[in-house]
Design a protein around this motif. Structure first.
Motif, PDB file in Angstrom:
ATOM      1  N   UNK A 200       0.925  -1.165  -0.170  1.00 16.92           N
ATOM      2  CA  UNK A 200      -0.055   0.183   0.124  1.00 16.92           C
ATOM      3  C   UNK A 200       0.810   1.434   0.041  1.00 16.92           C
ATOM      4  N   UNK A 201       0.194   2.259  -0.383  1.00 19.39           N
ATOM      5  CA  UNK A 201       0.700   3.688  -0.543  1.00 19.39           C
ATOM      6  C   UNK A 201       0.499   4.318   0.867  1.00 19.39           C
ATOM      7  N   UNK A 202       1.250   4.270   2.067  1.00 18.50           N
ATOM      8  CA  UNK A 202       0.919   4.903   3.271  1.00 18.50           C
ATOM      9  C   UNK A 202       0.515   6.479   2.999  1.00 18.50           C
ATOM     10  N   UNK A 203      -0.545   6.918   4.202  1.00 19.18           N
ATOM     11  CA  UNK A 203      -0.883   8.546   3.985  1.00 19.18           C
ATOM     12  C   UNK A 203      -0.910   9.066   2.710  1.00 19.18           C
ATOM     13  N   UNK A 204      -1.570   8.242   1.672  1.00 12.88           N
ATOM     14  CA  UNK A 204      -1.551   8.802   0.428  1.00 12.88           C
ATOM     15  C   UNK A 204      -2.500  10.068   0.309  1.00 12.88           C
ATOM     16  N   UNK A 205      -3.164  10.414   1.352  1.00  8.11           N
ATOM     17  CA  UNK A 205      -3.955  11.401   1.286  1.00  8.11           C
ATOM     18  C   UNK A 205      -5.464  11.487   0.972  1.00  8.11           C
ATOM     19  N   UNK A 206      -6.450  12.511   0.753  1.00  7.52           N
ATOM     20  CA  UNK A 206      -7.761  12.439   0.675  1.00  7.52           C
ATOM     21  C   UNK A 206      -8.258  11.568  -0.343  1.00  7.52           C
ATOM     22  N   UNK A 207      -9.544  11.415  -0.444  1.00  9.91           N
ATOM     23  CA  UNK A 207     -10.166  10.544  -1.444  1.00  9.91           C
ATOM     24  C   UNK A 207      -9.617  10.742  -3.048  1.00  9.91           C
ATOM     25  N   UNK A 208      -9.474  11.982  -3.304  1.00  9.36           N
ATOM     26  CA  UNK A 208      -8.943  12.375  -4.661  1.00  9.36           C
ATOM     27  C   UNK A 208      -7.519  12.015  -4.886  1.00  9.36           C
ATOM     28  N   UNK A 209      -6.708  12.595  -4.214  1.00 10.95           N
ATOM     29  CA  UNK A 209      -5.328  12.563  -4.060  1.00 10.95           C
ATOM     30  C   UNK A 209      -4.836  11.053  -3.871  1.00 10.95           C
ATOM     31  N   UNK A 210      -5.437  10.456  -2.707  1.00 12.57           N
ATOM     32  CA  UNK A 210      -5.037   9.202  -2.170  1.00 12.57           C
ATOM     33  C   UNK A 210      -5.163   8.240  -3.561  1.00 12.57           C
ATOM     34  N   UNK A 211      -6.549   8.303  -3.964  1.00 12.62           N
ATOM     35  CA  UNK A 211      -6.834   7.399  -5.196  1.00 12.62           C
ATOM     36  C   UNK A 211      -5.991   7.329  -6.275  1.00 12.62           C
ATOM     37  N   UNK A 212      -5.523   8.578  -6.731  1.00 12.82           N
ATOM     38  CA  UNK A 212      -4.399   8.559  -7.944  1.00 12.82           C
ATOM     39  C   UNK A 212      -3.224   8.187  -7.155  1.00 12.82           C
ATOM     40  N   UNK A 213      -2.732   8.515  -6.205  1.00 17.24           N
ATOM     41  CA  UNK A 213      -1.374   7.875  -5.816  1.00 17.24           C
ATOM     42  C   UNK A 213      -1.172   6.371  -5.441  1.00 17.24           C
ATOM     43  N   UNK A 214      -2.581   5.877  -4.848  1.00 14.76           N
ATOM     44  CA  UNK A 214      -2.611   4.352  -4.683  1.00 14.76           C
ATOM     45  C   UNK A 214      -2.731   3.596  -5.764  1.00 14.76           C
ATOM     46  N   UNK A 215      -3.453   4.098  -6.768  1.00 11.08           N
ATOM     47  CA  UNK A 215      -3.632   3.516  -8.082  1.00 11.08           C
ATOM     48  C   UNK A 215      -2.424   3.349  -8.827  1.00 11.08           C
ATOM     49  N   UNK A 216      -1.651   4.632  -9.055  1.00  8.33           N
ATOM     50  CA  UNK A 216      -0.299   4.360  -9.649  1.00  8.33           C
ATOM     51  C   UNK A 216       0.669   3.516  -9.003  1.00  8.33           C
TER      52      UNK A 216
END
Length: 358
Positions: A200-216
């Motif tokens: 996982x990508x920890x502390x990825x952020x809010x729903x918008x930013x976190x989804x992009x970072x986690x998906x990538x």
């Protein structure tokens, strides 16, 4: 894709590693002592497709909730423990299915050993977790800051401490909020151990930013065959973590048995509230555990053609919509009737598919 070969580890009744599917994890944001609230959230997460759930255990008193929660849920319960080895001991005694610790902050080797001995007695897996915020001072100095190499060395050092105590029922987690660093760390560790990896990508952020970072990040890691369990870490509702994780796995061909919604980006021809409709359709099919593709299109110009590859679809018109099934227009309905009519067609196709499997 060719998946990395790892050992199989049992977390409660869920097998991870080996040839088992990549499991989805999330974490409750309730106070664990609030048994009603925690159970309610876990049951919702189960319905959404969560395979393993983690709860925070910040105090000894929180451990008293473990058996009360476990008797009412259906997925394995993991305890997240920091700083106090006694909490780990009590969690194991209360029947937790796995513990997540960082041996670097749990105490002396004697205290770590007491936890390892208790886990061995019950055959409870230990997840060894390291992230970029917990890297030791000597490794920060050695690598001149937080690096992928430092994360890997830190994790393996802690794994070796437990292995040297004669226990190898382990899962490893190395996380960073830096996506490319996290990817590199998983590439480095993947051939240095055969323990399952939680990704996982920890502390990825809010729903918008976190989804992009986690998906990538997750796509880059999982597409190399690395990863046995995943969590999409979002500052938001854990239900969104599970839905995002399911979609990532489905997109990569690593999970089946769920609905997929495709929708057009809207344009000047759109004459219905397509954005609201697409969101409602996505919510409506989120609990369907069948491979079905649903298309939500904004106009009748390209809609029928674009929906042809879907099992069920709708093409919007002026205050109306064409309901499409397997590429054929079946009827025209008023805009306010689109959602219930679409649901009827979807459930019809689901029954078809289920009967075809019998």
């Amino acid at each position: 894709m060719n998946r990395r070969k790892s050992k199989t580890v049992m977390i409660g009744n869920v097998a991870i590693g080996g040839d088992n599917p990549v499991a989805i994890q999330s974490m409750c944001n309730t106070h664990t002592e609030d048994v009603e609230g925690t159970v309610s959230q876990i049951l919702s997460l189960e319905k959404a497709g969560c395979d393993i759930i983690r709860v925070a255990l910040p105090t000894l008193e929180a451990c008293d909730a473990i058996p009360k929660i476990k008797e009412r849920i259906h997925i394995p319960l993991v305890g997240d423990i920091h700083f106090d080895y006694r909490i780990a001991l009590k969690a194991i005694d209360k029947g937790i299915d796995k513990i997540r610790i960082n041996p670097g902050n749990i105490g002396s080797k004697e205290r770590i050993k007491s936890v390892v001995d208790a886990a061995r007695e019950r055959n409870i897996p230990i997840r060894v977790g390291v992230n970029s915020g917990s890297l030791e001072k000597d490794l920060l100095e050695k690598y001149h800051g937080v690096t992928a190499e430092g994360l890997v060395e830190s994790a393996l050092d802690k794994v070796h401490i437990i292995e040297d105590m004669g226990y190898d029922n382990l899962v490893i987690s190395i996380k960073s909020s830096d996506v490319l660093m996290c990817v590199r760390a998983h590439e480095l560790i993947s051939d240095k151990t055969d323990h399952p990896l939680h990704v996982g990508i920890t502390e990825a952020g809010n729903v918008f930013d976190g989804n992009i970072k986690s998906s990538v990040g997750l796509a880059l890691i999982l597409s190399q065959g690395i990863g046995d369990t995943i969590r999409v870490s979002l500052t938001g509702d854990p239900l969104l973590e599970v839905r995002s994780a399911k979609q990532i796995l489905k997109t990569l061909g690593l999970r089946s048995g769920m609905a997929e919604v495709v929708s057009c980006p809207t344009c000047g021809r759109t004459e219905i509230d397509l954005i609201d409709l697409a969101n409602k359709v996505s919510d409506m099919v989120s609990d369907i555990d069948c491979d079905i593709k649903v298309a939500v299109m904004g106009c009748v110009v390209n809609g029928p053609g674009e929906a042809r590859e879907a099992d069920v679809g709708v093409a919007g018109g002026k205050g109306c919509g064409l309901i499409i099934r397997h590429g054929e227009v079946v009827r025209k309905v008023k805009e306010e009737d689109i959602l219930p009519e679409l649901r009827t067609e979807i459930m019809d196709v689901v029954r078809e598919k289920e009967n075809g499997r019998k």
